[in-house]
Design an enzyme around this catalytic site. Structure first.
Site, PDB file in Angstrom:
ATOM      1  N   LEU A  46       0.801  -1.173  -0.044  1.00 34.56           N
ATOM      2  CA  LEU A  46       0.015  -0.025   0.055  1.00 34.56           C
ATOM      3  C   LEU A  46       0.928   1.444   0.121  1.00 34.56           C
ATOM      4  O   LEU A  46       0.361   2.276   0.378  1.00 34.56           O
ATOM      5  CB  LEU A  46      -1.028   0.081   1.170  1.00 34.56           C
ATOM      6  N   PHE A  85       2.794  -6.965 -10.601  1.00 28.21           N
ATOM      7  CA  PHE A  85       2.747  -5.557 -10.802  1.00 28.21           C
ATOM      8  C   PHE A  85       3.510  -4.565  -9.835  1.00 28.21           C
ATOM      9  O   PHE A  85       4.048  -3.295 -10.186  1.00 28.21           O
ATOM     10  CB  PHE A  85       1.312  -5.138 -10.457  1.00 28.21           C
ATOM     11  N   TYR A 153      14.781   2.941 -14.255  1.00 23.03           N
ATOM     12  CA  TYR A 153      13.574   2.476 -14.271  1.00 23.03           C
ATOM     13  C   TYR A 153      13.699   1.352 -15.361  1.00 23.03           C
ATOM     14  O   TYR A 153      13.496   0.056 -14.952  1.00 23.03           O
ATOM     15  CB  TYR A 153      12.618   3.416 -14.326  1.00 23.03           C
ATOM     16  N   PHE A 181       2.938  -0.339 -23.197  1.00 27.37           N
ATOM     17  CA  PHE A 181       3.247   1.137 -23.708  1.00 27.37           C
ATOM     18  C   PHE A 181       2.537   2.058 -22.685  1.00 27.37           C
ATOM     19  O   PHE A 181       2.489   1.924 -21.545  1.00 27.37           O
ATOM     20  CB  PHE A 181       2.814   1.067 -25.052  1.00 27.37           C
ATOM     21  N   ASN A 182       1.904   3.097 -23.176  1.00 28.38           N
ATOM     22  CA  ASN A 182       1.302   4.017 -22.124  1.00 28.38           C
ATOM     23  C   ASN A 182      -0.171   3.619 -21.449  1.00 28.38           C
ATOM     24  O   ASN A 182      -1.312   3.783 -22.217  1.00 28.38           O
ATOM     25  CB  ASN A 182       1.309   5.569 -22.480  1.00 28.38           C
TER      26      ASN A 182
HETATM   27  N1  LIG Z   1       1.360   2.901 -15.660  1.00 30.32           N
HETATM   28  C1  LIG Z   1       2.044   2.697 -17.055  1.00 30.32           C
HETATM   29  O1  LIG Z   1       1.814   3.227 -17.701  1.00 30.32           O
HETATM   30  C2  LIG Z   1       3.118   1.529 -16.806  1.00 30.32           C
HETATM   31  C3  LIG Z   1       3.608   1.358 -18.136  1.00 30.32           C
HETATM   32  C4  LIG Z   1       4.768   0.494 -18.222  1.00 30.32           C
HETATM   33  C5  LIG Z   1       4.697  -0.814 -17.161  1.00 30.32           C
HETATM   34  N2  LIG Z   1       4.151  -0.440 -16.030  1.00 30.32           N
HETATM   35  C6  LIG Z   1       4.516  -1.093 -15.084  1.00 30.32           C
HETATM   36  O2  LIG Z   1       3.034  -1.809 -14.265  1.00 30.32           O
HETATM   37  C7  LIG Z   1       3.267  -1.907 -12.914  1.00 30.32           C
HETATM   38  C8  LIG Z   1       1.991  -1.334 -12.307  1.00 30.32           C
HETATM   39  O3  LIG Z   1       1.887  -0.017 -12.462  1.00 30.32           O
HETATM   40  P1  LIG Z   1       0.589   1.009 -11.803  1.00 30.32           P
HETATM   41  O4  LIG Z   1       0.967   2.157 -12.924  1.00 30.32           O
HETATM   42  O5  LIG Z   1      -0.376   0.144 -11.740  1.00 30.32           O
HETATM   43  O6  LIG Z   1       1.448   1.524 -10.587  1.00 30.32           O
HETATM   44  P2  LIG Z   1       0.789   1.653  -9.153  1.00 30.32           P
HETATM   45  O7  LIG Z   1       2.002   2.280  -8.310  1.00 30.32           O
HETATM   46  O8  LIG Z   1      -0.666   2.092  -9.074  1.00 30.32           O
HETATM   47  O9  LIG Z   1       0.817   0.166  -8.448  1.00 30.32           O
HETATM   48  C9  LIG Z   1       1.782  -0.547  -8.065  1.00 30.32           C
HETATM   49  C10 LIG Z   1       1.406  -1.119  -6.884  1.00 30.32           C
HETATM   50  O10 LIG Z   1       2.566  -1.946  -6.201  1.00 30.32           O
HETATM   51  C11 LIG Z   1       2.541  -1.744  -4.752  1.00 30.32           C
HETATM   52  N3  LIG Z   1       3.851  -1.822  -4.425  1.00 30.32           N
HETATM   53  C12 LIG Z   1       5.076  -0.953  -4.893  1.00 30.32           C
HETATM   54  N4  LIG Z   1       6.198  -1.497  -4.407  1.00 30.32           N
HETATM   55  C13 LIG Z   1       5.717  -2.597  -3.499  1.00 30.32           C
HETATM   56  C14 LIG Z   1       6.703  -3.390  -2.487  1.00 30.32           C
HETATM   57  N5  LIG Z   1       8.029  -3.361  -2.386  1.00 30.32           N
HETATM   58  N6  LIG Z   1       5.901  -4.497  -1.767  1.00 30.32           N
HETATM   59  C15 LIG Z   1       4.543  -4.456  -2.173  1.00 30.32           C
HETATM   60  N7  LIG Z   1       3.821  -3.620  -2.827  1.00 30.32           N
HETATM   61  C16 LIG Z   1       4.437  -2.664  -3.734  1.00 30.32           C
HETATM   62  C17 LIG Z   1       2.100  -0.231  -4.586  1.00 30.32           C
HETATM   63  O11 LIG Z   1       1.525   0.007  -3.376  1.00 30.32           O
HETATM   64  C18 LIG Z   1       0.892  -0.139  -5.734  1.00 30.32           C
HETATM   65  O12 LIG Z   1      -0.248  -0.621  -5.184  1.00 30.32           O
HETATM   66  C19 LIG Z   1       4.496  -1.594 -12.547  1.00 30.32           C
HETATM   67  O13 LIG Z   1       5.398  -2.632 -12.455  1.00 30.32           O
HETATM   68  C20 LIG Z   1       5.015  -0.729 -13.504  1.00 30.32           C
HETATM   69  O14 LIG Z   1       6.535  -0.599 -13.563  1.00 30.32           O
HETATM   70  C21 LIG Z   1       3.505   0.646 -15.813  1.00 30.32           C
END
Ligand SMILES: NC(=O)c1ccc[n+]([C@@H]2O[C@H](COP(=O)([O-])OP(=O)(O)OC[C@H]3O[C@@H](n4cnc5c(N)ncnc54)[C@H](O)[C@@H]3O)[C@@H](O)[C@H]2O)c1
Length: 343
Positions: A46, A85, A153, A181-182
């Site tokens: 969280l 994730f 990253y 992607f995004n």
């Molecule tokens: N949002 C984008 O456009 C995008 C694009 C490419 C890749 N990603 C990847 O998708 C994944 C999810 O992205 P998102 O936008 O949902 O991010 P987000 O920050 O909304 O979700 C990440 C979740 O992981 C939890 N978290 C982080 N570190 C943690 C840890 N050490 N232990 C337990 N929980 C942990 C956070 O509390 C959060 O709920 C990530 O791995 C991100 O790198 C996202």
């Protein structure tokens, strides 16, 4: 685009540990998994997630780097697959704080994989990113494009992709790496949406500009693109969620490990996004010119041919207008995010 997706072959219900399932993309994927008949247990510290985003699914609070806690979560839930994730994802922060990013995204993920190996849990779906490619040498980006990340990253995600074949050889963990992607948009049912603090992505930032009158920065207007602003591939979060359900099915059916791009193959510029936000909200978006950000390639968009062919995935909501409209519905009914739902 937008043609009906191939129906999924039937797979038996699985219990999936969804790390980061209280976050933006993870919560949408957890919902899609439950709709597909799977059992979901969310594991999240969280740090950036929201309890409400679990939508009533069991939520274990813990850190992905805590091997004993992840082992317990796998054992007690009976999970046979992990969707991973959990990570930090702000490119600029990763440049300022590589130690933190390597600890969370690399050491943390290795902890989860170690726990999986110890518990005999051998299916892993990994949230990777187009940032693993770095500066494109050709577009659209195919999975065979060289991987040369230009920020910490992207490098942390590539480090895990490169570790996974070793974990497969030694411990039998098969994996699907989804290179998003995004990610954009929100649950069309209005239950879930993007709630990051601060918001770093352009669509929620543009909504903030509409709501507060604070201008949004356009980072660079002199790129070699038709309108001078960067081109990106915006993919609806529910289409991303569907890609995860398909990836799990592939692993369930004994499919081989693979990496897949997940994008619409349609590049949109920052100005296209702003124009779509103005059309959807009916309000002007104030913006101001800002210098280019280091490490922002001019053009990033996917070839999604591989995932289309191998997983039968086709985005159901590819139009930028739809993505923005779904995101706006969430934003306007949840002006303060999960904590601030309009009643
Ligand atoms: N949002 C984008 O456009 C995008 C694009 C490419 C890749 N990603 C990847 O998708 C994944 C999810 O992205 P998102 O936008 O949902 O991010 P987000 O920050 O909304 O979700 C990440 C979740 O992981 C939890 N978290 C982080 N570190 C943690 C840890 N050490 N232990 C337990 N929980 C942990 C956070 O509390 C959060 O709920 C990530 O791995 C991100 O790198 C996202």
């Amino acid at each position: 685009m937008g043609s009906p997706t191939t129906p999924l072959a039937d797979t038996s219900p699985t219990t999936v540990l969804v790390t980061g399932g209280a976050g933006y993309i993870g919560s949408h994927a957890a919902k899609a998994l439950r709709q597909a008949g799977h059992r979901v247990v969310i594991y999240d510290n969280l740090s950036a997630g929201h309890r409400e985003a679990a939508l009533g699914a069991p939520l274990i609070e813990g850190d992905i780097g805590d091997v004993d806690a992840v082992r317990r979560a796998i054992r007690e839930s009976g999970a046979t697959a992990v969707m991973h994730f959990a990570a930090w994802l702000a490119v600029a922060d990763s440049v300022r704080d590589p130690a933190g990013y390597y600890r969370n995204n690399v050491t943390g993920t290795l902890g989860t994989l170690e726990a999986m190996a110890a518990e005999g849990c051998t299916r892993f779906v990994f949230s990777s990113t187009c940032a693993v490619y770095g500066e494109p040498v050709e577009t659209p980006l195919r999975e065979t494009h060289p991987t040369a990340p230009i920020n910490a990253y992207g490098q942390t995600k590539l480090a895990i992709e490169q570790a996974l074949p070793h974990f497969e050889r030694a411990y039998g963990i098969r994996s699907i790496r989804l290179r998003y992607f995004n990610a954009a948009g929100a649950d069309p049912d209005g239950e879930l949406g993007e709630d990051h603090s601060p918001e770093v992505h352009v669509i929620p930032r543009a909504f903030e500009a509409v709501s507060t009158g604070t201008p949004i920065d356009i980072f660079g207007e002199d790129y070699p693109t038709p309108d001078g602003t960067c081109l990106r591939d915006y993919i609806h979060v529910t289409d991303l969620a569907d890609a995860h359900v398909r990836a799990l099915a592939r692993l369930e059916q004994g499919g081989a490990s693979a990496s897949y791009n997940v994008g619409t193959e349609q590049p949109s510029s920052v100005r296209d996004v702003i124009a779509a936000v103005e059309r959807v909200t009916g309000k002007p978006v104030l913006w101001r010119s800002a210098p280019r950000r280091p490490g922002d390639p001019a053009v990033l968009y996917a070839s999604a041919e591989r995932i289309r062919k191998e997983l039968g995935w086709v985005p159901a909501r590819p139009a930028l207008e739809t993505i923005v409209a779904d995101a706006w519905r969430w934003h306007s009914t949840h002006p303060g995010g999960f904590a601030g739902a309009a009643r």
